[in-house]
Design a protein around this motif. Sequence first.
Motif, PDB file in Angstrom:
ATOM      1  N   HIS A 258       5.732  37.637 -18.305  1.00  0.00           N
ATOM      2  CA  HIS A 258       4.412  38.239 -18.105  1.00  0.00           C
ATOM      3  C   HIS A 258       4.375  39.254 -16.954  1.00  0.00           C
ATOM      4  O   HIS A 258       3.677  39.068 -15.969  1.00  0.00           O
ATOM      5  CB  HIS A 258       3.358  37.154 -17.897  1.00  0.00           C
ATOM      6  CG  HIS A 258       3.378  36.109 -18.962  1.00  0.00           C
ATOM      7  ND1 HIS A 258       3.018  36.391 -20.263  1.00  0.00           N
ATOM      8  CD2 HIS A 258       3.729  34.811 -18.931  1.00  0.00           C
ATOM      9  CE1 HIS A 258       3.154  35.294 -20.989  1.00  0.00           C
ATOM     10  NE2 HIS A 258       3.581  34.319 -20.214  1.00  0.00           N
TER      11      HIS A 258
ATOM     12  N   LEU B 108       2.606  45.333 -25.770  1.00  0.00           N
ATOM     13  CA  LEU B 108       2.620  44.940 -24.357  1.00  0.00           C
ATOM     14  C   LEU B 108       1.446  45.562 -23.610  1.00  0.00           C
ATOM     15  O   LEU B 108       0.760  44.895 -22.829  1.00  0.00           O
ATOM     16  CB  LEU B 108       3.940  45.346 -23.702  1.00  0.00           C
ATOM     17  CG  LEU B 108       5.150  44.503 -24.058  1.00  0.00           C
ATOM     18  CD1 LEU B 108       6.428  45.190 -23.589  1.00  0.00           C
ATOM     19  CD2 LEU B 108       5.033  43.115 -23.450  1.00  0.00           C
TER      20      LEU B 108
ATOM     21  N   SER C 187      -1.774  43.923 -24.278  1.00  0.00           N
ATOM     22  CA  SER C 187      -1.894  42.616 -23.633  1.00  0.00           C
ATOM     23  C   SER C 187      -2.146  42.731 -22.128  1.00  0.00           C
ATOM     24  O   SER C 187      -2.247  41.721 -21.447  1.00  0.00           O
ATOM     25  CB  SER C 187      -0.639  41.772 -23.899  1.00  0.00           C
ATOM     26  OG  SER C 187       0.450  42.241 -23.132  1.00  0.00           O
TER      27      SER C 187
ATOM     28  N   VAL D  49      -0.250  44.864 -19.885  1.00  0.00           N
ATOM     29  CA  VAL D  49       0.893  45.338 -19.102  1.00  0.00           C
ATOM     30  C   VAL D  49       0.759  46.850 -18.891  1.00  0.00           C
ATOM     31  O   VAL D  49       0.489  47.591 -19.833  1.00  0.00           O
ATOM     32  CB  VAL D  49       2.227  45.024 -19.818  1.00  0.00           C
ATOM     33  CG1 VAL D  49       3.408  45.612 -19.063  1.00  0.00           C
ATOM     34  CG2 VAL D  49       2.395  43.531 -20.005  1.00  0.00           C
TER      35      VAL D  49
END
Length: 70
Positions: A2, A30, A33, A35
């Motif tokens: 993460h 990513l 989510s 990032v």
Amino acid sequence: MHPVILLADEPTGNLDRASGKEVVRILEDLHASGVTLLLVTHDPELGRRAHRQLHMVDGAIAEDLRESRA
């Protein structure tokens, strides 16, 4: 793990078209989510996907482009 930020230097540079698209899909997932992605690329098509682009010449920022948000 993460990560909060992911640095990718030419993530699609030496890949065939299908593999490059898969890598882009993974990077988009990513980003979705949460990032933050920092990509280094010579691929204008990949660069156009960014919310912000820094164009560099000889190690100096020559142009700073941000996505226009209406």
